[in-house]
Design an enzyme around this catalytic site. Structure first.
Site, short mmCIF file in Angstrom:
data_model
loop_
_atom_site.label_atom_id
_atom_site.label_comp_id
_atom_site.label_asym_id
_atom_site.label_seq_id
_atom_site.Cartn_x
_atom_site.Cartn_y
_atom_site.Cartn_z
N GLN A 215 0.85 -1.20 0.00
CA GLN A 215 0.00 0.00 0.00
C GLN A 215 0.88 1.24 0.00
O GLN A 215 0.38 2.35 -0.07
CB GLN A 215 -0.87 0.02 1.25
CG GLN A 215 -1.79 -1.19 1.38
CD GLN A 215 -2.39 -1.26 2.77
OE1 GLN A 215 -3.36 -0.59 3.08
NE2 GLN A 215 -1.81 -2.09 3.63
N ASN A 216 2.20 1.05 0.11
CA ASN A 216 3.10 2.19 0.24
C ASN A 216 3.44 2.79 -1.13
O ASN A 216 3.43 2.10 -2.14
CB ASN A 216 4.39 1.78 0.96
CG ASN A 216 4.10 1.33 2.38
OD1 ASN A 216 3.03 1.60 2.91
ND2 ASN A 216 5.04 0.62 2.97
N ASP B 198 6.38 4.60 -1.42
CA ASP B 198 7.74 5.10 -1.21
C ASP B 198 8.81 4.39 -2.04
O ASP B 198 9.97 4.80 -2.02
CB ASP B 198 8.10 5.03 0.30
CG ASP B 198 7.87 3.65 0.90
OD1 ASP B 198 8.03 2.64 0.17
OD2 ASP B 198 7.55 3.58 2.10
N HIS C 147 -1.52 1.31 -4.21
CA HIS C 147 -1.94 2.71 -4.11
C HIS C 147 -1.09 3.65 -4.97
O HIS C 147 -0.95 4.83 -4.66
CB HIS C 147 -1.94 3.16 -2.64
CG HIS C 147 -3.06 2.54 -1.84
ND1 HIS C 147 -3.03 2.42 -0.47
CD2 HIS C 147 -4.24 2.00 -2.22
CE1 HIS C 147 -4.16 1.82 -0.06
NE2 HIS C 147 -4.90 1.56 -1.10
N ASN D 2 3.17 -6.98 13.33
CA ASN D 2 2.75 -5.62 13.63
C ASN D 2 3.13 -5.28 15.07
O ASN D 2 3.30 -6.16 15.90
CB ASN D 2 1.22 -5.49 13.46
CG ASN D 2 0.76 -4.05 13.25
OD1 ASN D 2 1.07 -3.15 14.04
ND2 ASN D 2 0.02 -3.81 12.18
N GLU E 131 1.18 -3.82 17.04
CA GLU E 131 -0.01 -3.97 17.88
C GLU E 131 -1.08 -4.77 17.14
O GLU E 131 -1.01 -4.90 15.92
CB GLU E 131 -0.55 -2.59 18.27
CG GLU E 131 -0.76 -1.68 17.10
CD GLU E 131 -1.05 -0.23 17.53
OE1 GLU E 131 -2.05 0.32 17.07
OE2 GLU E 131 -0.27 0.31 18.35
N ALA F 198 8.83 -4.66 12.51
CA ALA F 198 9.10 -5.43 11.29
C ALA F 198 10.60 -5.52 11.03
O ALA F 198 11.11 -6.54 10.56
CB ALA F 198 8.39 -4.79 10.11
P1 NAD Z 1 -1.45 2.87 8.96
O1 NAD Z 1 -0.67 4.08 9.27
O2 NAD Z 1 -2.92 2.94 9.02
O3 NAD Z 1 -1.00 1.68 9.92
C1 NAD Z 1 0.36 1.36 10.15
C2 NAD Z 1 0.43 0.06 10.93
O4 NAD Z 1 1.79 -0.30 11.07
C3 NAD Z 1 -0.16 0.13 12.34
O5 NAD Z 1 -0.98 -1.00 12.53
C4 NAD Z 1 1.07 0.10 13.26
O6 NAD Z 1 0.81 -0.58 14.46
C5 NAD Z 1 2.05 -0.66 12.41
N1 NAD Z 1 3.46 -0.35 12.67
C6 NAD Z 1 4.03 0.86 12.95
N2 NAD Z 1 5.36 0.77 13.04
C7 NAD Z 1 5.67 -0.54 12.83
C8 NAD Z 1 6.87 -1.28 12.79
N3 NAD Z 1 8.07 -0.69 13.00
N4 NAD Z 1 6.81 -2.61 12.56
C9 NAD Z 1 5.62 -3.23 12.34
N5 NAD Z 1 4.44 -2.58 12.36
C10 NAD Z 1 4.46 -1.26 12.59
O7 NAD Z 1 -0.92 2.39 7.52
P2 NAD Z 1 -1.61 1.54 6.37
O8 NAD Z 1 -2.36 0.40 6.95
O9 NAD Z 1 -0.56 1.27 5.37
O10 NAD Z 1 -2.71 2.51 5.75
C11 NAD Z 1 -2.44 3.88 5.48
C12 NAD Z 1 -2.51 4.32 4.03
O11 NAD Z 1 -1.64 5.47 3.80
C13 NAD Z 1 -1.94 3.31 3.09
O12 NAD Z 1 -2.43 3.48 1.81
C14 NAD Z 1 -0.47 3.68 3.17
O13 NAD Z 1 0.31 3.08 2.25
C15 NAD Z 1 -0.49 5.19 3.05
N6 NAD Z 1 0.79 5.71 3.63
C16 NAD Z 1 1.94 5.33 3.00
C17 NAD Z 1 3.19 5.67 3.53
C18 NAD Z 1 4.42 5.19 2.78
O14 NAD Z 1 4.41 5.06 1.55
N7 NAD Z 1 5.51 4.87 3.49
C19 NAD Z 1 3.25 6.39 4.73
C20 NAD Z 1 2.04 6.79 5.36
C21 NAD Z 1 0.79 6.40 4.80
#
Ligand code: NAD
Ligand code: ZN
Length: 250
Positions: free
Chosen positions: A103-104, A106, A121, A216, A218, A235
Site C-alpha cells: 500500500q506504500n 515510497d 496505491h 505488527n 499492535e 518489522a
Molecule cells: P497505517 O498508518 O494505518 O498503519 C500502520 C500500521 O503499522 C499500524 O498497525 C502500526 O501498528 C504498524 N506499525 C508501525 N510501526 C511498525 C513497525 N516498526 N513494525 C511493524 N508494524 C508497525 O498504515 P496503512 O495500513 O498502510 O494505511 C495507510 C494508508 O496510507 C496506506 O495506503 C499507506 O500506504 C499510506 N501511507 C503510505 C506511507 C508510505 O508510503 N511509506 C506512509 C504513510 C501512509
C-alpha cells in the site's frame, strides 16, 4: 522481546507453503523514517490525511495539498530501505516469496531489491495533470521543482498516488486479487488493515484457505479473526529473524 517460537513457526509455514505473498503497509517504512498515520510527531499530526489526502481536497485547493505532498516527497526521496524491506527481498531471491502487494508509495521494496512488487496505491514516479489529462515522469524531479506544474498547461500536477476517493489502478487491483486468491500463505506486515479495498487482500487469501501471518507492533482488526497468529514487534527486527530461521531450517 521477540517471540522465538512464533519466529520458528513462521519460518516453518513459509518453507511448507507452495506460494507465499506479502501484503505491506506504512508500518514497514516507519523504521526508514517515514511516519505512518499513527506516528507521534509525524507529518500526519499536522496534515489530517482525511482532509489532505482526499481527492476532493486536491480539486478544491491543489496548492494547499502540495504543502503535504512536498513533505512526503522529501521524506520518500531521502529514505533508505530498512532490514524489513531487505529481508523480504532476500526471501524473494531464495524463491520463497512470489509477490509483494504494497500500500506504500515510497518505492522502498524496489530499492531493497524486490522485483515483483504491486503498488496497490500507486507511486510518486509519475504525475498527472487533472486539467489536460497528460502524464509526466517524476523520477528526475528534485525538491526545488516542487510543487510540480504541467509542462503543457501549467496547472499543478497530482502525483499518481491513490488519494482517498480515487479508484485503485485496475491492473494493480486485478493482479493483487489474483495473487491473494492463489497463495497458500500471506505475510501481513505493518498495516492497520482498515483501508479498503486493500484490506480485503488478507481476507480473500484466508477464505481460500491460506495461512495468514501478521507482523505488527499492535493487534489490528485482522488479529484473532483473519490472521492465524500475530508476531508482535517491529518489522525491522522480526523479518530478519524469520529469514535467519528459514536459512537455519532449510
Ligand atoms: P497505517 O498508518 O494505518 O498503519 C500502520 C500500521 O503499522 C499500524 O498497525 C502500526 O501498528 C504498524 N506499525 C508501525 N510501526 C511498525 C513497525 N516498526 N513494525 C511493524 N508494524 C508497525 O498504515 P496503512 O495500513 O498502510 O494505511 C495507510 C494508508 O496510507 C496506506 O495506503 C499507506 O500506504 C499510506 N501511507 C503510505 C506511507 C508510505 O508510503 N511509506 C506512509 C504513510 C501512509
Ligand atoms: Zn496540463
Amino acid at each position: 522481546m521477540i517471540n522465538q517460537q512464533l519466529i520458528q513457526r513462521a519460518a516453518q509455514d513459509i518453507l511448507r507453503s507452495k506460494k507465499t505473498i506479502a501484503f505491506t503497509g506504512a508500518g514497514i517504512s516507519v523504521e526508514s523514517g517515514i511516519p505512518d498515520f499513527r506516528s507521534v510527531g509525524g507529518l500526519w499530526e499536522r496534515f489530517d490525511p482525511e482532509e489532505f489526502a482526499h481527492i476532493h481536497a486536491f480539486y478544491a485547493d491543489p496548492a494547499k495539498v502540495w504543502l503535504m505532498l512536498k513533505e512526503m516527497f522529501t521524506l520518500v526521496m531521502t529514505a533508505k530501505p530498512n532490514p524489513a524491506h531487505i529481508g523480504l527481498a532476500e526471501l524473494e531471491q531464495m524463491g520463497l516469496l512470489s509477490t509483494i502487494i504494497t500500500q506504500n508509495v515510497d518505492g522502498l521494496h524496489q530499492a531493497a531489491g524486490s522485483k515483483n512488487v504491486i503498488e496497490f496505491h500507486g507511486s510518486h514516479r509519475t504525475l498527472s495533470c487533472l486539467k489536460c489529462n497528460t502524464t509526466h515522469d517524476g523520477t528526475s524531479l528534485t525538491i526545488d521543482d516542487l510543487p510540480a506544474r504541467c509542462p503543457r498547461c501549467s496547472s499543478l500536477l497530482k502525483p499518481d498516488v491513490v488519494f482517498f476517493g480515487e479508484p485503485i489502478p485496475p491492473k494493480a487491483q486485478s493482479y493483487s486479487f489474483r495473487e491473494s486468491n492463489s497463495c497458500s500463505a500471506v505475510l501481513v506486515v505493518g498495516t492497520s488493515a482498515v483501508v479498503y479495498p486493500a484490506a480485503s487482500i488478507p481476507i480473500m487469501a484466508k477464505q481460500r484457505g491460506a495461512m495468514v501471518i501478521e507482523i505488527n507492533m499492535e493487534p489490528t482488526p485482522l488479529t484473532g479473526q483473519i490472521s492465524d497468529y500475530l508476531i508482535q514487534g517491529s518489522a525491522g527486527k522480526i523479518i530478519p529473524a524469520i529469514v535467519e530461521e528459514v536459512k537455519r531450517q532449510r
